[in-house]
Design a protein around this motif. Structure first.
Motif, PDB file in Angstrom:
ATOM      1  N   ALA A   1      -7.275   2.667  -9.264  1.00 19.43           N
ATOM      2  CA  ALA A   1      -8.414   3.649  -8.241  1.00 19.43           C
ATOM      3  C   ALA A   1      -7.441   3.874  -7.411  1.00 19.43           C
ATOM      4  O   ALA A   1      -7.179   4.865  -7.331  1.00 19.43           O
ATOM      5  N   GLN A   2      -6.653   3.541  -6.265  1.00 17.18           N
ATOM      6  CA  GLN A   2      -6.217   2.890  -5.587  1.00 17.18           C
ATOM      7  C   GLN A   2      -4.872   4.039  -5.522  1.00 17.18           C
ATOM      8  O   GLN A   2      -4.875   5.012  -4.962  1.00 17.18           O
ATOM      9  N   ALA A   3      -4.113   3.595  -7.339  1.00 17.69           N
ATOM     10  CA  ALA A   3      -3.050   4.321  -7.178  1.00 17.69           C
ATOM     11  C   ALA A   3      -3.293   5.858  -7.305  1.00 17.69           C
ATOM     12  O   ALA A   3      -1.851   7.015  -7.144  1.00 17.69           O
ATOM     13  N   PHE A   4      -4.601   6.197  -7.875  1.00 19.19           N
ATOM     14  CA  PHE A   4      -4.270   7.933  -7.767  1.00 19.19           C
ATOM     15  C   PHE A   4      -5.154   7.980  -6.863  1.00 19.19           C
ATOM     16  O   PHE A   4      -5.530   9.098  -6.520  1.00 19.19           O
ATOM     17  N   HIS A   5      -5.376   7.090  -5.676  1.00 19.96           N
ATOM     18  CA  HIS A   5      -5.820   7.719  -4.544  1.00 19.96           C
ATOM     19  C   HIS A   5      -7.823   8.289  -5.093  1.00 19.96           C
ATOM     20  O   HIS A   5      -8.004   8.805  -3.829  1.00 19.96           O
ATOM     21  N   LEU A   6      -7.756   7.726  -6.088  1.00 21.46           N
ATOM     22  CA  LEU A   6      -9.714   7.522  -6.785  1.00 21.46           C
ATOM     23  C   LEU A   6     -10.425   6.560  -5.551  1.00 21.46           C
ATOM     24  O   LEU A   6     -10.817   5.741  -6.407  1.00 21.46           O
ATOM     25  N   THR A   7     -10.478   7.223  -3.984  1.00 18.42           N
ATOM     26  CA  THR A   7     -11.157   6.130  -3.334  1.00 18.42           C
ATOM     27  C   THR A   7     -12.638   6.078  -3.584  1.00 18.42           C
ATOM     28  O   THR A   7     -13.488   4.917  -4.128  1.00 18.42           O
TER      29      THR A   7
ATOM     30  N   LEU B   1      -9.045   0.006  -0.844  1.00 15.22           N
ATOM     31  CA  LEU B   1      -9.836   0.542   0.451  1.00 15.22           C
ATOM     32  C   LEU B   1      -8.378   0.023   1.233  1.00 15.22           C
ATOM     33  O   LEU B   1      -8.029   1.139   2.121  1.00 15.22           O
ATOM     34  N   ALA B   2      -8.049  -0.706   1.836  1.00  9.82           N
ATOM     35  CA  ALA B   2      -7.163  -1.551   3.022  1.00  9.82           C
ATOM     36  C   ALA B   2      -6.601  -0.767   2.841  1.00  9.82           C
ATOM     37  O   ALA B   2      -5.437   0.217   3.804  1.00  9.82           O
ATOM     38  N   VAL B   3      -5.961  -0.969   1.284  1.00 11.11           N
ATOM     39  CA  VAL B   3      -4.332  -0.053   1.500  1.00 11.11           C
ATOM     40  C   VAL B   3      -4.328   1.229   1.645  1.00 11.11           C
ATOM     41  O   VAL B   3      -3.418   2.376   1.966  1.00 11.11           O
ATOM     42  N   THR B   4      -5.474   2.152   1.121  1.00 12.81           N
ATOM     43  CA  THR B   4      -6.050   2.971   1.246  1.00 12.81           C
ATOM     44  C   THR B   4      -6.096   3.827   2.408  1.00 12.81           C
ATOM     45  O   THR B   4      -4.579   4.961   3.090  1.00 12.81           O
ATOM     46  N   TRP B   5      -6.592   2.467   3.708  1.00 15.26           N
ATOM     47  CA  TRP B   5      -6.802   3.329   5.379  1.00 15.26           C
ATOM     48  C   TRP B   5      -5.502   2.935   5.877  1.00 15.26           C
ATOM     49  O   TRP B   5      -4.970   3.598   6.493  1.00 15.26           O
ATOM     50  N   PHE B   6      -4.493   1.152   5.128  1.00 22.16           N
ATOM     51  CA  PHE B   6      -3.650   1.049   6.113  1.00 22.16           C
ATOM     52  C   PHE B   6      -2.298   1.256   5.496  1.00 22.16           C
ATOM     53  O   PHE B   6      -1.252   0.639   6.096  1.00 22.16           O
TER      54      PHE B   6
ATOM     55  N   VAL C   1      -0.604  -5.118   8.196  1.00 19.06           N
ATOM     56  CA  VAL C   1      -2.221  -4.950   8.356  1.00 19.06           C
ATOM     57  C   VAL C   1      -3.317  -4.450   7.320  1.00 19.06           C
ATOM     58  O   VAL C   1      -3.858  -5.149   7.711  1.00 19.06           O
ATOM     59  N   SER C   2      -3.159  -3.770   6.359  1.00 19.20           N
ATOM     60  CA  SER C   2      -3.973  -4.325   5.662  1.00 19.20           C
ATOM     61  C   SER C   2      -4.536  -5.646   5.765  1.00 19.20           C
ATOM     62  O   SER C   2      -5.386  -6.725   4.518  1.00 19.20           O
ATOM     63  N   VAL C   3      -3.437  -6.655   5.678  1.00 17.54           N
ATOM     64  CA  VAL C   3      -3.311  -8.173   4.338  1.00 17.54           C
ATOM     65  C   VAL C   3      -4.192  -8.974   5.607  1.00 17.54           C
ATOM     66  O   VAL C   3      -5.244  -9.211   5.855  1.00 17.54           O
ATOM     67  N   THR C   4      -3.888  -8.492   7.049  1.00 22.59           N
ATOM     68  CA  THR C   4      -4.254  -8.915   8.388  1.00 22.59           C
ATOM     69  C   THR C   4      -6.137  -8.825   8.146  1.00 22.59           C
ATOM     70  O   THR C   4      -7.604  -9.704   8.105  1.00 22.59           O
ATOM     71  N   PHE C   5      -6.433  -7.305   7.397  1.00 19.82           N
ATOM     72  CA  PHE C   5      -7.908  -6.138   7.861  1.00 19.82           C
ATOM     73  C   PHE C   5      -8.701  -6.945   6.532  1.00 19.82           C
ATOM     74  O   PHE C   5      -9.714  -7.389   7.310  1.00 19.82           O
ATOM     75  N   ILE C   6      -7.779  -8.312   5.865  1.00 27.11           N
ATOM     76  CA  ILE C   6      -8.473  -8.393   4.234  1.00 27.11           C
ATOM     77  C   ILE C   6      -9.048  -9.702   4.897  1.00 27.11           C
ATOM     78  O   ILE C   6      -9.664 -10.321   4.609  1.00 27.11           O
ATOM     79  N   MET C   7      -7.840 -10.424   5.578  1.00 24.77           N
ATOM     80  CA  MET C   7      -8.817 -12.136   6.528  1.00 24.77           C
ATOM     81  C   MET C   7      -9.517 -11.255   7.410  1.00 24.77           C
ATOM     82  O   MET C   7     -10.307 -12.496   6.797  1.00 24.77           O
TER      83      MET C   7
END
Lengths: 262, 256, 118, 261
Positions: B212-218, A116-121, A126-132
């Protein structure tokens, strides 16, 4: 008595004997040539690589990146989590409901947030710090909340009958009373946060000890992997000895309290 | 206003408000759809993944691995920890080694295991079991070492044999620490499992959300995360907490 | 369980025991259900091949278009030679594996490959 | 001269928030405590002794009736009514010194004055040399001494004590009772002392108030006409007045316990 036993063990624990023995066995096994070098490099290789990485600064950069993220996340999320934990803990109506929800996010904290972090950031620090942040925040918040709610009401009554106002109850009863749980929360959050960081670095960044090791495995640089692993171990032992134990000794053990942190 | 009503109404308010804001945000925020799917999307992801038989496999694989690690931890880790803890010699030797290996998270070993065992089930199993075993062994050893000597001496004055001392004092005395070690080990193990599944790419909840992230299936990511959290709470509530309550409550041994 | 002696009966009613029993029951029931419903998914035309204990090429029809997950799964049973809409063509599947595939509840039908035609 | 504490028609009902069940704890309590008087309250378990104290302390809102201190209505907890609880309600995270000074700190009494008062009460309760210790390093008896010192240091109008010596071994209990007697003599403080032990009630009290079984009501007020100076265990062992008062109160309480069962 318990202090005596544990102290005794730890005193000896610092002894080098066990590690010396392991090094010797390690050296013998590799010299015997039973395993190919990529599987298990001789300790001399690892030391040489470590020395090289120290000299050219690459090890320091990665240590700095990882530790930096830990410190930043701690500095941001611990005060926020303790503050919110106390604020919600005081709201008798709110806290019985927020506690299970916080428990859920507490159980979820860590690497599970990476996609989810990678999706957003996107990939990157940024993603790593978000997880931390997420790992540390929920662990500390949950434990603070539980801590505030588990302070015996008798102390609150005592302060009230001394003429204490709400402010006195908060600062002189609830916060110190919740301290054992808060300290446990911080201790756990660093433990889990550190592990989540290493995992996240393997996936989402190009600096840090996690990345160092994972990247080294792609190139079969097993000696670099060992350098990384030993560094992680040492860094944790130092954090435990220089940060966690003093906090615990200064607060909880001095007051003879035991915490029931989760 | 009865307490029941107070709690249920607060629950009601919080749930409706959070779902409402989530849906609203999903609909209005100026971000691509896959950024924040609405709750309905997560629900349909659940239905879809059940129909396609994928969810049961993901959950089944993850549970199989963590329960295997739990069994190994209980039936190998605990006895080993006790064994090491009983005699002072082995304890003093093992303590620093265990302390070091426990502080290196299982995941840090994953790259090495990828070299040793390759991208497969074995790497995941070794990583997870390593992560579970060391806290269990370490805390079992610590548990034995922290049993107050007066109990041991008391039994010794009764002429108890070494074995009886172990059985009647050292093991029961160590139980609270053992319970804590198992709990901590599994907490670390569960997260190491998710990370390992992501890195190795074998069927499991970790792989599910990562893929799922790879395919943007959030929506699938959020579903997977919900299940990861819920499964841990179930494991914790039904298995770990009773284990802890049984040990601490039974002997009231909250060591000061 | 206020530290009182854990008599056998109390132990059984305890939430951990109940949880394990329920999980075991659900899992057992589910496995049984799959085993029972498996034969219906196998096309009778495949019976001779099955009894001959020889690997056979089959066409597996699903209720949906297969995802990577399913392809990889079938690859562990045989050689996936192609996908036609909701049907996956898998060659050289051993009879035992065929029985295992039949137990997946999301598999609609397993028929002889030749019938569907290349 | 109005009484220090005036209680008229005091009643209290506990309502279980979940089951809505109503339990009447006190029903029509009328009681007056004079200035400087040491009144002990005794009665069968469940007669509402602690409820009465919690209402007086302002920790528990009463259902009906009036409770006055120096003629003024009691609303919430306050420094004018110091309380010594049964459980050792001293802060585990404060040293003995800091615990005793706690009330003074809350009333923002200047530091030097605070230190002087604390020193006086440390001596009064015999805790000299323990000022730097933390509660978990003290015995039960010493913890209760800290609680008493803390309450007195805040100089309340009245000291309310809820079975303070119940959780202490019998030897320490006797010494604490004698010390409390000496403190009452030295400070002339108005004290309301709740106990389930008839002997303790008679030994300490100028008057003993006997509460009836649930719902609690004032059954009787038994005066104990023994001057404070003569109240020492050795003396009272053979004192006819003490024995007579003890018998009377014991009889009254027995009647109520019979009804209870």
């Amino acid at each position: 008595m318990m202090r005596g036993w544990r102290g005794g063990v730890r005193a000896l624990g610092r002894g080098v004997l066990p590690f010396a023995l392991i090094l010797i066995v390690w050296a013998l096994v590799t010299r015997a040539g039973v395993l190919p070098a990529i599987f298990l490099p001789p300790p001399s290789d690892v030391v040489r690589t470590a020395w090289a990485m120290l000299k050219d600064g690459s090890l320091w950069i990665n240590i700095g990146a990882s530790l930096g993220r830990v410190v930043v996340s701690l500095v941001i999320s611990v005060p926020l989590a303790v503050g919110l934990g106390i604020f919600v803990g005081l709201r008798g109506r709110l806290s019985p409901v927020v506690e299970p929800i916080a428990g859920f996010f507490n159980a979820l904290s860590g690497i599970a947030w990476l996609p989810l972090a990678v999706t957003w950031f996107g990939l990157g620090w940024v993603s790593v710090t978000f997880i931390m942040f997420n790992t540390i925040f929920f662990l500390v918040f949950y434990n603070t909340l539980v801590g505030v709610r588990s302070v015996p009401r008798i102390f609150e009554h005592a302060v009230r009958t001394l003429g204490g106002s709400r402010r006195h109850v908060i600062f002189q009863v609830l916060i110190p009373g919740a301290m054992p749980n808060i300290v446990t929360g911080i201790r756990m959050s660093i433990g889990f946060g550190w592990r989540a960081l290493i995992a996240a670095e393997m996936i989402a960044t190009s600096t840090g000890l996690g990345f160092l090791i994972y990247n080294a495995s792609n190139f079969h640089q097993t000696d670099t992997i060992f350098v990384g692993i030993v560094t992680i171990g040492i860094l944790w032992l130092l954090t435990d000895r220089l940060v966690l134990q003093p906090i615990e000794r200064w607060t909880v053990e001095r007051w003879g309290l035991v915490s029931s942190g989760r | 206003m009865g307490r029941y009503w107070e709690i249920t109404s607060t629950w009601g308010v919080i749930l409706t408000v959070s779902i409402a804001t989530w849906s609203l945000a999903a609909a209005t925020l100026p971000v691509p759809d896959y950024f924040l799917p609405p709750p309905s999307a997560v629900l349909s992801a659940f239905v879809e993944l059940m129909a396609k038989g994928m969810l049961p496999t993901f959950v089944g694989e993850s549970l199989r691995r963590i329960l295997l690690a739990a069994l190994l931890g209980l039936f190998v880790g605990v006895p080993l920890g006790l064994l090491l803890g009983i005699s002072r010699g082995t304890a003093d030797f093992a303590y620093p080694v265990l302390n070091f290996f426990q502080s290196v998270s299982g995941i840090a070993w994953l790259p090495l295991m990828l070299i040793w065992f390759g991208f497969g089930e074995r790497t995941i199993l070794v990583a997870v079991n390593y992560t579970v075993l060391f806290p269990v062994i370490f805390n079992a050893l610590l548990g034995v070492r922290s049993v107050p000597p007066i109990y041991v001496n008391a039994l010794r004055t009764l002429g108890a044999s070494r074995w009886r001392i172990v059985r009647d004092v050292l093991v029961p005395g160590a139980l609270p620490n053992i319970a804590m070690g198992v709990r901590l080990g599994l907490a670390y193990g569960w997260r190491a499992l998710i990370a390992a599944e992501m890195l190795v790419g074998a069927n499991g909840l970790g792989f599910m959300i990562f893929n799922a992230q790879a395919f943007h299936l959030t929506a699938r990511i959020m579903l997977g995360m919900g299940i990861i959290g819920a499964l841990w709470l179930a494991l914790d509530y039904f298995l770990l907490r009773p284990l802890e309550e049984a040990t601490i409550a039974r002997w009231g041994m909250v060591q000061r | 369980m206020k530290g009182s002696a854990m008599s056998r009966f109390v132990l059984l009613r305890h939430r951990s025991a109940v949880f394990l029993l329920v999980v075991a029951a659900v899992w057992g029931g589910w496995e049984l259900f799959l085993t029972m419903t498996a034969p219906q998914r196998i096309d009778p035309a495949l019976q001779p091949a099955l009894s001959a204990r020889a690997p056979v090429s089959v066409a597996i029809t699903l209720g949906f278009a297969p995802e990577n997950f399913h392809i990889r799964l079938f690859q562990s049973y045989g050689v996936v030679s192609g996908v036609r809409g909701t049907t996956v063509l898998v060659n050289r599947v051993s009879p035992d594996d065929l029985g295992r595939i039949a137990r997946y509840y999301w598999v609609k039908r397993i028929s002889v490959q030749s019938e569907v035609g290349r | 001269m109005t009484a220090k504490i005036t209680i008229r028609g005091l009643g209290h009902e506990y309502v279980n928030p979940f089951t809505r069940e109503r339990v009447v704890a006190l029903d029509g309590v009328d009681l007056e405590v004079e200035e400087g008087e040491f009144l002990t309250v005794v009665g069968p378990s469940g007669c509402g002794k602690t409820t009465l104290l919690n209402i007086l302390a302002g920790l528990l809102p009463k259902t009906r009736g009036t409770v006055l201190l120096n003629g003024r209505e009691v609303t919430g907890p306050g420094p004018d009514r110091g309380v010594v609880f049964q459980e050792f309600a001293i802060m585990p995270w404060r040293t003995v010194e800091k615990n005793i000074a706690h009330g003074l700190e809350i009333q923002s009494v200047p530091r030097e004055e605070r230190a002087a008062i604390v020193r006086r009460f440390v001596e009064l309760v015999g805790l000299g040399g323990f000022e730097r210790k933390y509660p978990h390093e003290l015995s039960g008896g010493m913890k209760q001494r800290v609680a008493v010192a803390r309450t007195l240091a805040a100089n309340p109008e009245v000291m309310l004590m809820d079975e303070p010596f119940a959780a202490v071994d019998s030897q320490t209990r006797i010494t604490l009772q004698e010390e409390l007697n000496a403190i009452a003599q030295a400070t002339r403080k108005t004290i309301l002392f709740i106990t389930h032990s008839v002997e303790e009630a008679v030994f300490l009290g100028d008057r003993c108030c006997v509460l009836s079984g649930r719902p609690g009501r004032v059954k009787a007020l038994v005066p104990v006409r023994i001057p404070r100076e003569r109240r020492g265990w050795k003396l009272l062992m053979s004192d006819p007045t003490f024995d007579a008062a003890k018998e009377k109160v014991f009889g009254l309480v027995r009647e109520e316990v019979g009804k209870e069962v």
